[in-house]
Design an enzyme around this catalytic site. Structure first.
Site, short mmCIF file in Angstrom:
data_model
loop_
_atom_site.label_atom_id
_atom_site.label_comp_id
_atom_site.label_asym_id
_atom_site.label_seq_id
_atom_site.Cartn_x
_atom_site.Cartn_y
_atom_site.Cartn_z
N GLY A 1 0.81 -1.22 0.00
CA GLY A 1 0.00 0.00 0.00
C GLY A 1 0.85 1.26 0.00
N THR A 2 1.95 1.22 0.72
CA THR A 2 2.80 2.41 0.82
C THR A 2 3.32 2.83 -0.55
OG1 THR A 2 3.47 1.77 3.05
CG2 THR A 2 4.92 3.30 1.88
N CYS B 1 2.65 1.98 12.01
CA CYS B 1 3.89 2.75 11.89
C CYS B 1 4.18 3.55 13.14
CB CYS B 1 3.81 3.69 10.69
SG CYS B 1 3.17 2.91 9.23
N SER C 1 -3.61 -3.40 -0.67
CA SER C 1 -2.45 -4.12 -0.13
C SER C 1 -2.90 -5.53 0.25
CB SER C 1 -1.94 -3.38 1.11
OG SER C 1 -0.88 -4.07 1.68
C1 LIG Z 1 -4.84 3.05 5.05
C2 LIG Z 1 -3.50 2.44 4.82
N1 LIG Z 1 -2.77 2.85 3.76
C3 LIG Z 1 -1.57 2.34 3.49
C4 LIG Z 1 -1.00 1.38 4.30
C5 LIG Z 1 0.35 0.84 3.96
O1 LIG Z 1 0.24 -0.43 3.38
P1 LIG Z 1 1.50 -1.43 3.38
O2 LIG Z 1 1.68 -1.90 4.78
O3 LIG Z 1 1.07 -2.54 2.45
O4 LIG Z 1 2.65 -0.68 2.85
C6 LIG Z 1 -1.71 0.93 5.43
C7 LIG Z 1 -1.10 -0.05 6.36
O5 LIG Z 1 -1.18 0.09 7.56
C8 LIG Z 1 -2.99 1.47 5.69
O6 LIG Z 1 -3.71 1.09 6.74
#
Ligand SMILES: Cc1ncc(COP(=O)(O)O)c(C=O)c1O
Length: 382
Positions: free
Chosen positions: A71-72, A325, A199
């Site tokens: 997702g990031t 995070c 993700s």
């Molecule tokens: C809303 C949201 N966006 C992005 C992410 C990031 O995803 P990834 O952990 O796959 O990088 C998260 C993960 O906690 C999330 O909850």
């Protein structure tokens, strides 16, 4: 003591069928999908099949899916990739104060590169207001990025209405659907989004793999440079086994969406009603509008996050204070701060998130444990 895992919004266990889909790839399919020989073609086929499944799960077509490392990266690519591609059209971007750091920090970076970013506020409802978006839009706005479900509170944002509003504006609309994927129906066309992030590890798939949906008309520049993978938009040899697992997880999530949503809602309801039955003093943060079936964020007056997290963990209830995070850090949540300002809730709230593997009995037991801890920590403070 067996811990009860109530942190599915941070990450979720892999479904056994996902593991079974990955094992043969790890054992036998080591070809590079870019190679034209038989080994490469076999790997390419696995990637293609998974891409179709991920595309189908959000109403997209295969060519509109870019596999990312999660997702990031999908959020970073959506913001930075489109901002760079469209900088001649304008330098204004709109997002919200409650986005995941993957979006917020990408927006901060773009500010450092001369872009102008508006961070829409929220009130205690935790939901973005259409009037605020309408008021912030400018002729030079090139991108609006607003998440579908907040990862800390589970509050559902009015994405469909935002898509409708933006139809008459040239700004691209990106939504981070990471927390909605798996329980909410997602159809990129009816939502009116141009870009959408998902993700795998939040839907019982492997970690380190995700995808960005990019509508055909969207201009986007790569943020990594190298080979011509992902139709020249994301360089680097594909993570074939994880992509296979992601495809399986997407297929399961799509086929089981309604049952999962109902089951997670029931677990959440059980948890909250057990706490109430035990006479626990708590508030649901953002209780005024629609929320995710799988996430509830509770404020426990007279306590603080650090001692709650420590006591829950020692008693076998696994939760977090918000986004993974920032978990463990003493920083107050930027999401709760945006909702409540300098309120006590910012320092005494915990996210409970439900999912695959949780049973009603375990959740009720966790609620009783939580109730006992809150009673102990607030003794004499009532
Ligand atoms: C809303 C949201 N966006 C992005 C992410 C990031 O995803 P990834 O952990 O796959 O990088 C998260 C993960 O906690 C999330 O909850």
């Amino acid at each position: 003591m067996k811990s009860i895992y109530l942190d599915h919004a941070a990450t979720s266990p892999m479904h056994p069928d996902v593991i079974q889909a990955m094992i043969p790839v790890m054992e036998g399919t080591f070809g590079n999908p870019s190679s034209v020989h038989a080994f490469g073609r076999e790997a390419r086929h696995i990637v293609d099949v998974a891409r179709d499944k991920v595309a189908a799960s959000i109403g997209a077509s295969d060519k509109q899916i870019i596999f990312t490392s999660g997702g990031t990266e999908a959020d970073n690519m959506a913001l930075i990739g489109t901002a760079i591609a469209r900088k001649e059209q304008g330098k204004h971007i709109i997002t919200t104060a409650i986005e995941h750091h993957a979006t917020l920090h990408a927006a901060n970076y773009l500010e450092s590169q001369g872009f102008d970013v508006t961070y829409l506020p929220v009130d205690a409802t935790g939901a973005v207001k259409l009037e605020d978006l309408q008021g912030a839009l400018r002729p030079d706005t090139i991108l609006v990025s607003i998440m579908m479900i907040n990862n800390e509170t589970g509050i559902i944002q009015p994405v469909q209405a935002i898509g409708e509003l933006l139809k008459s504006h040239s700004a691209y609309f990106h939504t981070d659907a990471v927390q909605a994927y798996g329980t909410e129906e997602i159809d990129v066309v009816s939502l009116g989004v141009d870009l959408l992030s998902v993700s795998a590890h939040k839907i019982n798939g492997p970690k380190g793999i995700g995808a960005l949906y990019v509508a055909d008309h969207v201009r986007i520049k790569p943020i990594t440079y190298g080979g011509e993978q992902e139709r020249k938009r994301r360089a680097g040899t594909e993570n074939v086994a994880s992509i296979a697992g992601f495809g399986k997880a997407a297929e399961l999530a799509m086929n089981q969406r309604a049952e999962r949503k109902a089951a997670y809602q029931q677990l959440q309801d059980t948890f909250v009603s057990e706490l109430e039955a035990a006479g626990t003093n708590f508030f649901i943060n953002g209780d005024t509008g629609p929320r995710s079936a799988g996430i509830v964020n509770l404020s426990f007056p007279g306590t603080n996050v650090e001692s709650l997290l420590m006591n829950f963990d020692l008693s076998g209830v696994t939760v977090s204070s918000g986004s993974a995070c920032t978990a463990g850090s003493v920083d107050p949540s930027h999401v709760l701060k945006a909702m409540y300002g300098e309120d006590e809730r910012v320092t005494n709230s915990i996210r409970f998130s439900f999912g695959y593997g949780n049973t009603a009995e375990a959740v009720a037991e966790a609620a009783q444990t939580v109730a006992a801890i809150i009673k102990r920590l607030t003794k004499g403070k009532e």
